[in-house]
Every structure is written in C-alpha cells, then in structure tokens.
Motif scaffolding. Structure first.
Motif, PDB file in Angstrom:
ATOM      1  N   ASN A 185       0.822  -1.220   0.000  1.00 28.38           N
ATOM      2  CA  ASN A 185       0.000   0.000   0.000  1.00 28.38           C
ATOM      3  C   ASN A 185       0.852   1.263   0.000  1.00 28.38           C
ATOM      4  O   ASN A 185       0.411   2.317  -0.465  1.00 28.38           O
ATOM      5  N   ASP A 186       2.081   1.158   0.539  1.00 31.69           N
ATOM      6  CA  ASP A 186       2.957   2.333   0.564  1.00 31.69           C
ATOM      7  C   ASP A 186       3.393   2.744  -0.838  1.00 31.69           C
ATOM      8  O   ASP A 186       3.796   3.893  -1.050  1.00 31.69           O
ATOM      9  N   LEU A 187       3.325   1.822  -1.783  1.00 37.41           N
ATOM     10  CA  LEU A 187       3.650   2.175  -3.163  1.00 37.41           C
ATOM     11  C   LEU A 187       2.656   3.187  -3.711  1.00 37.41           C
ATOM     12  O   LEU A 187       2.995   4.019  -4.551  1.00 37.41           O
ATOM     13  N   MET A 188       1.413   3.108  -3.233  1.00 34.15           N
ATOM     14  CA  MET A 188       0.367   3.987  -3.757  1.00 34.15           C
ATOM     15  C   MET A 188       0.555   5.436  -3.316  1.00 34.15           C
ATOM     16  O   MET A 188      -0.023   6.347  -3.905  1.00 34.15           O
ATOM     17  N   SER A 248      13.509   3.589  -2.613  1.00 35.42           N
ATOM     18  CA  SER A 248      13.920   2.654  -1.566  1.00 35.42           C
ATOM     19  C   SER A 248      12.912   1.529  -1.364  1.00 35.42           C
ATOM     20  O   SER A 248      13.208   0.548  -0.684  1.00 35.42           O
ATOM     21  N   LEU A 249      11.724   1.662  -1.945  1.00 34.18           N
ATOM     22  CA  LEU A 249      10.692   0.638  -1.772  1.00 34.18           C
ATOM     23  C   LEU A 249      10.641  -0.351  -2.926  1.00 34.18           C
ATOM     24  O   LEU A 249      10.380  -1.534  -2.731  1.00 34.18           O
ATOM     25  N   MET A 250      10.889   0.125  -4.129  1.00 30.77           N
ATOM     26  CA  MET A 250      10.725  -0.735  -5.298  1.00 30.77           C
ATOM     27  C   MET A 250      11.790  -1.813  -5.373  1.00 30.77           C
ATOM     28  O   MET A 250      12.904  -1.655  -4.882  1.00 30.77           O
ATOM     29  N   MET A 251      11.417  -2.915  -6.006  1.00 29.71           N
ATOM     30  CA  MET A 251      12.388  -3.951  -6.331  1.00 29.71           C
ATOM     31  C   MET A 251      13.482  -3.337  -7.203  1.00 29.71           C
ATOM     32  O   MET A 251      13.191  -2.673  -8.198  1.00 29.71           O
TER      33      MET A 251
END
Length: 235
Positions: free
Chosen positions: A119-122, A129-132
């Motif tokens: 949900n933090d991607l949204m 720092s979150l993405m693969m």
C-alpha cells in the motif's frame, strides 16, 4: 489574465529558489519573487490527478515486480551476502525477513523490515527505496506534480515567480536582479515559457478557435510575445 499566468507558472515555469531564501527576509524592487500557490480548485484537481497517477503506477509496479530477480533482491548491496535459499533457513534475520514479506510482493524485501507494505507504493513517496531494484521504474517517469516541496532538512522550497513577475512589469533587468537569474538565462527561461503558452494556444485553437479558453490563451500569447520581443535587443 494574471491568474492564468499564475497557474501556468506553477505547472510549466518551475524554477525553485534556494532554500536559504524565505519570504520577508529580503526586499525586492520590482518582482514579487515568490510564486503564490495554485488556486484552491486547481490544488484539488492536482490532488485528484496525483491520486489517479499513483494508483495506476502503483499497480504497474506491483505487476512489474513479478519480473524481479528475487535472488538479487535478497542480496545485501555492499557485502553481497545472500539471504535467499534454504541454507539460511536457520537465521533469525531471514525468518523475520521472510515473515515480513508475506503479502508484500511489490516492494524490496529489506524495506519490509521498516513496516512498509504494498500500500505504501500507492503514496508515491520514497519509491526508490521501496521498489524492487531489479524491476525498477525511475521516479522521473512518473508524472506527478509536487505542489509542495521541501529539502532534506524539511525547509519549504519556494517556486521562483519569474514568469509571472515578467508578465507584470516586463523588465528583464528586474528578473536578473530580484529573481536571481543572469540576463541570458532569464531570457531563455522566459522564451521557453512563452513557447509553452504558444503551443497550448495552437492546440486549443485546433480544437475550437471560438472557445473562450482558446481566445484567452491566444490573447496571453500575444501579450507575452510583445513583452518578450521588447527586451530581445537587451540580451
């Protein structure tokens, strides 16, 4: 007409002032220097746009994460220690890491340790720092409009009002002195802003040349061209 220029300056004339400059600290002679925020109804439209873009690209990132190289994702970047596979099954860190990743398929496994979820991607914040890392979409390709911006120390960054200031007083010298441009850079920035207005005007006229919005853009184009042409010889 000034409101239209204000909106266009917020959208297309985005030059940020240094964070050390804040309103009220200096006196300016002709320019306002600090660009006002968008009108409230446009801020609402920008928020809606950002939400839609965040939703679309968030889903895109989730889909793209299926192509990630999971072996490399579980590898520490400097030491290259790998935490994937059965050989690490007795590691407490790996157990914690694996449990954190359940139901979190779209983000970096190490980002899970900070409590992040898909949900933090949204929210479109801290994406890098979150993405693969092996299935990454550069943030520069995500068309979000940041109507508020801060630096690393949390200080608010202000947009330079050069485009609107020039529309008001038509003085290139004032833009250079008050808005912190040199004359050449000021002229080319103003020219680029004018060309944006001209491009929008042409597109709107092709849709409907009698529409009030198209007529307003054409009038703005003529006015801005006149002011810009007047300072051409001074550059």
């Amino acid at each position: 007409m000034e409101t239209l220029v204000l909106i266009l300056a917020n959208l297309f004339g985005r030059h940020y002032l240094p964070p050390t400059i804040s309103p009220g600290e200096e006196t300016f002679f002709q320019s306002k220097v600090f660009l006002d925020n968008l009108p409230d109804d446009f801020i609402a439209a920008v928020k809606e746009h950002n939400w839609k873009v965040a939703t679309v690209f968030g889903q895109c990132i989730l889909a793209g994460s299926k192509l990630a190289d999971l072996e490399k994702e579980y590898q520490l970047p400097l030491s290259n220690i790998n935490f994937s596979g059965r050989k690490c099954v007795e590691s407490g860190l790996v157990d914690h890491l694996m449990s954190c990743c359940r139901g979190r398929s779209g983000i970096n496994p190490f980002a899970c340790l900070s409590g992040n979820t898909d949900n933090d991607l949204m929210s479109m914040e801290n994406l890098s720092s979150l993405m693969m890392q092996t299935a990454n979409i550069p943030e520069m390709h995500i068309p979000l409009l940041a109507y508020k911006k801060t630096d690393l120390f949390g200080r608010k960054r202000y947009l330079n009002a050069y485009a609107l200031d020039f529309f008001k007083h038509g003085s290139l010298d004032a833009i250079a002195k008050d808005n912190r441009f040199n004359s050449g850079a000021a002229f080319y920035s103003l020219r680029d802003f004018y060309l944006t207005i001209a491009s929008l005007s042409v597109s709107l006229k092709e849709l409907c040349d009698t529409d009030p919005v198209a007529l307003a853009f054409e009038q703005l184009r003529l006015t801005y061209h006149e002011k810009l042409h007047a300072v051409w010889q001074t550059v």
